[in-house]
Design a protein around this motif. Structure first.
Motif, PDB file in Angstrom:
ATOM      1  N   MET A  16       0.834  -1.206   0.000  1.00 27.21           N
ATOM      2  CA  MET A  16       0.000   0.000   0.000  1.00 27.21           C
ATOM      3  C   MET A  16       0.863   1.248   0.000  1.00 27.21           C
ATOM      4  N   ARG A  17       0.332   2.292  -0.607  1.00 22.45           N
ATOM      5  CA  ARG A  17       0.969   3.592  -0.490  1.00 22.45           C
ATOM      6  C   ARG A  17      -0.137   4.638  -0.406  1.00 22.45           C
ATOM      7  N   PRO A  18       0.073   5.680   0.374  1.00 19.63           N
ATOM      8  CA  PRO A  18      -0.983   6.684   0.531  1.00 19.63           C
ATOM      9  C   PRO A  18      -1.174   7.522  -0.720  1.00 19.63           C
ATOM     10  N   ILE A  19      -2.389   7.989  -0.919  1.00 23.16           N
ATOM     11  CA  ILE A  19      -2.692   8.936  -1.987  1.00 23.16           C
ATOM     12  C   ILE A  19      -2.765  10.317  -1.355  1.00 23.16           C
ATOM     13  N   VAL A  20      -1.919  11.200  -1.814  1.00 21.47           N
ATOM     14  CA  VAL A  20      -1.794  12.510  -1.199  1.00 21.47           C
ATOM     15  C   VAL A  20      -2.221  13.575  -2.197  1.00 21.47           C
ATOM     16  N   CYS A  21      -3.061  14.484  -1.781  1.00 18.89           N
ATOM     17  CA  CYS A  21      -3.492  15.602  -2.614  1.00 18.89           C
ATOM     18  C   CYS A  21      -2.936  16.897  -2.027  1.00 18.89           C
ATOM     19  N   CYS A  22      -2.181  17.627  -2.845  1.00 20.32           N
ATOM     20  CA  CYS A  22      -1.584  18.887  -2.387  1.00 20.32           C
ATOM     21  C   CYS A  22      -2.403  20.102  -2.812  1.00 20.32           C
ATOM     22  N   ALA A  23      -3.534  19.880  -3.484  1.00 23.74           N
ATOM     23  CA  ALA A  23      -4.313  20.994  -4.028  1.00 23.74           C
ATOM     24  C   ALA A  23      -4.683  21.980  -2.931  1.00 23.74           C
ATOM     25  N   GLY A  24      -4.487  23.257  -3.224  1.00 21.11           N
ATOM     26  CA  GLY A  24      -4.872  24.306  -2.298  1.00 21.11           C
ATOM     27  C   GLY A  24      -3.827  24.659  -1.263  1.00 21.11           C
ATOM     28  N   THR A  25      -2.736  23.903  -1.201  1.00 24.22           N
ATOM     29  CA  THR A  25      -1.696  24.201  -0.220  1.00 24.22           C
ATOM     30  C   THR A  25      -0.742  25.262  -0.768  1.00 24.22           C
ATOM     31  N   ARG A  26      -0.059  25.941   0.127  1.00 23.87           N
ATOM     32  CA  ARG A  26       0.905  26.945  -0.307  1.00 23.87           C
ATOM     33  C   ARG A  26       2.052  26.307  -1.082  1.00 23.87           C
ATOM     34  N   MET A  27       2.453  25.111  -0.659  1.00 29.44           N
ATOM     35  CA  MET A  27       3.535  24.432  -1.371  1.00 29.44           C
ATOM     36  C   MET A  27       3.139  24.116  -2.804  1.00 29.44           C
ATOM     37  N   ASN A  28       1.869  23.777  -3.019  1.00 33.25           N
ATOM     38  CA  ASN A  28       1.462  23.458  -4.385  1.00 33.25           C
ATOM     39  C   ASN A  28       1.357  24.703  -5.261  1.00 33.25           C
ATOM     40  N   HIS A  29       1.173  25.871  -4.667  1.00 31.09           N
ATOM     41  CA  HIS A  29       1.249  27.107  -5.463  1.00 31.09           C
ATOM     42  C   HIS A  29       2.646  27.238  -6.067  1.00 31.09           C
ATOM     43  N   ILE A  30       3.652  26.913  -5.276  1.00 30.95           N
ATOM     44  CA  ILE A  30       5.028  26.923  -5.790  1.00 30.95           C
ATOM     45  C   ILE A  30       5.201  25.837  -6.842  1.00 30.95           C
ATOM     46  N   VAL A  32       9.990  21.971  -3.153  1.00 30.69           N
ATOM     47  CA  VAL A  32       8.799  21.148  -3.370  1.00 30.69           C
ATOM     48  C   VAL A  32       9.079  19.673  -3.113  1.00 30.69           C
ATOM     49  N   MET A  33      10.187  19.171  -3.662  1.00 32.23           N
ATOM     50  CA  MET A  33      10.441  17.731  -3.597  1.00 32.23           C
ATOM     51  C   MET A  33      11.005  17.277  -2.251  1.00 32.23           C
ATOM     52  N   ARG A  34      11.607  18.184  -1.487  1.00 33.60           N
ATOM     53  CA  ARG A  34      12.170  17.793  -0.189  1.00 33.60           C
ATOM     54  C   ARG A  34      11.211  18.042   0.975  1.00 33.60           C
ATOM     55  N   ASN A  35      10.103  18.720   0.716  1.00 36.69           N
ATOM     56  CA  ASN A  35       9.249  19.146   1.824  1.00 36.69           C
ATOM     57  C   ASN A  35       7.781  18.820   1.588  1.00 36.69           C
ATOM     58  N   ASN A  36       7.519  17.576   1.197  1.00 37.65           N
ATOM     59  CA  ASN A  36       6.137  17.149   1.025  1.00 37.65           C
ATOM     60  C   ASN A  36       5.613  16.669   2.376  1.00 37.65           C
ATOM     61  N   ILE A  37       4.820  17.499   3.028  1.00 34.26           N
ATOM     62  CA  ILE A  37       4.269  17.205   4.350  1.00 34.26           C
ATOM     63  C   ILE A  37       2.818  16.770   4.192  1.00 34.26           C
ATOM     64  N   PHE A  38       2.461  15.647   4.800  1.00 30.95           N
ATOM     65  CA  PHE A  38       1.081  15.186   4.674  1.00 30.95           C
ATOM     66  C   PHE A  38       0.616  14.525   5.963  1.00 30.95           C
ATOM     67  N   GLU A  39      -0.695  14.464   6.090  1.00 30.88           N
ATOM     68  CA  GLU A  39      -1.356  13.863   7.253  1.00 30.88           C
ATOM     69  C   GLU A  39      -1.710  12.425   6.917  1.00 30.88           C
ATOM     70  N   TRP A  40      -1.582  11.530   7.910  1.00 29.19           N
ATOM     71  CA  TRP A  40      -1.870  10.120   7.647  1.00 29.19           C
ATOM     72  C   TRP A  40      -2.505   9.501   8.881  1.00 29.19           C
ATOM     73  N   GLY A  41      -3.585   8.770   8.665  1.00 25.02           N
ATOM     74  CA  GLY A  41      -4.251   8.105   9.782  1.00 25.02           C
ATOM     75  C   GLY A  41      -5.523   8.823  10.195  1.00 25.02           C
ATOM     76  N   ASP A  42      -6.145   8.321  11.239  1.00 21.00           N
ATOM     77  CA  ASP A  42      -7.431   8.846  11.683  1.00 21.00           C
ATOM     78  C   ASP A  42      -7.312  10.084  12.547  1.00 21.00           C
ATOM     79  N   THR A  43      -6.160  10.305  13.130  1.00 21.55           N
ATOM     80  CA  THR A  43      -5.994  11.473  13.995  1.00 21.55           C
ATOM     81  C   THR A  43      -5.459  12.645  13.189  1.00 21.55           C
ATOM     82  N   SER A  44      -5.683  13.834  13.673  1.00 14.93           N
ATOM     83  CA  SER A  44      -5.280  15.033  12.944  1.00 14.93           C
ATOM     84  C   SER A  44      -3.945  15.588  13.428  1.00 14.93           C
ATOM     85  N   ASP A  45      -3.284  14.852  14.322  1.00 12.34           N
ATOM     86  CA  ASP A  45      -2.031  15.369  14.870  1.00 12.34           C
ATOM     87  C   ASP A  45      -0.822  14.530  14.466  1.00 12.34           C
ATOM     88  N   THR A  46      -0.966  13.691  13.434  1.00  5.98           N
ATOM     89  CA  THR A  46       0.135  12.872  12.952  1.00  5.98           C
ATOM     90  C   THR A  46       0.504  13.311  11.538  1.00  5.98           C
TER      91      THR A  46
END
Length: 258
Positions: A1-15, A102-116
């Motif tokens: 498995m691998r997570p599906i990450v959407c960056c739309a709307g983030t400041r990093m994706n503007h860059i 962009v490529m070194r700083n892809n930050i994303f949330e994973w799991g059911d909690t909002s603090d991980t």
């Protein structure tokens, strides 16, 4: 498995959108790049009769985006751009900085909690706008500038790429083919599944074949989701209830491919 990450709307994706725009300007420096099957057909029409030993081949990258080493790609693309006669006003330093950011700083949330939260350490930043051109240019350096075409160009009547899919016409012997396959996989940590040369292949939405008289022929593949697919039922309804605009576009595609 691998997570599906959407960056739309983030400041990093503007860059990343700005980076994608700048990398798109470099497409003329990637001669093996094809936009779609229409572009492929246009290039195939320029090929006349093939020699008797000509064979078709395709290859597919194994999880291309996640298997592009980030630091290797930043270095390879940066060195490649340094050697180009870039368009006037091209912001080279800013593009290099944006690639690293962009490529070194892809930050994303994973799991059911909002603090991980996680930072991606390897591979193309998932869900980012510049991913396609980043991957296209990265392997293009290996194809056109350093190894594949410089070393094996005499045995390649044509060699084209659609991101993580390769298509070519091969005229070399068996030993040269084995050497070519080794070199395809000799770039970073990226690997490819390479089909053996034959007289007919499926590539994008086309079946491409060599006729008995040595000409290339094509026919359209009808790539629709079958009823027994594991996709949600709504996917099938979306095909049945196709709009007039989409239907006309599909008819145009079939007409162009036949």
């Amino acid at each position: 498995m691998r997570p599906i990450v959407c960056c739309a709307g983030t400041r990093m994706n503007h860059i990343s959108k700005w980076l994608d725009f700048q990398l798109q300007r470099l497409k003329p420096f990637v001669p093996t790049y094809i936009k779609d099957s229409h572009d492929l057909l246009a290039k195939l029409r320029n090929i006349g009769g093939l020699p008797p030993n000509a064979r078709l081949f395709t290859a597919d990258a194994v999880s291309m985006y996640t298997n592009i080493d980030t630091e290797h790609a930043i270095r390879v693309i940066g060195n490649w751009m340094d050697g180009l006669d870039l368009p006037a006003g091209f912001p080279l330093r800013a593009v290099n900085d944006a690639m690293g950011l962009v490529m070194r700083n892809n930050i994303f949330e994973w799991g059911d909690t909002s603090d991980t939260y996680f930072r991606q350490l390897l591979g193309t930043a998932m869900g980012t706008s510049a991913a396609c051109m980043w991957a296209t240019i990265y392997y293009g350096v290996h194809v056109e500038s350093t190894t594949l075409i410089p070393t094996h160009g005499d045995n390649l009547l044509i060699f084209l790429r659609f991101i993580d899919d390769l298509f070519g016409i091969w005229t070399g012997n068996a030993a040269a083919w084995e050497s070519f396959k080794r070199d395809v996989n000799k770039f970073g940590i990226l690997t490819w599944e390479i089909d053996e040369p034959s007289t007919s292949v499926d590539f994008l939405d086309l079946t491409i074949s060599i006729s008995p008289d040595g000409r290339l022929t094509t026919k359209t593949l009808y790539q629709y989701i079958p009823p027994h697919s594991a996709h949600p039922p709504g996917m099938m309804k979306g095909i049945v209830w196709i709009t007039t605009k989409l239907l006309l576009a599909e008819l145009k595609r079939i007409r162009l491919h036949t």
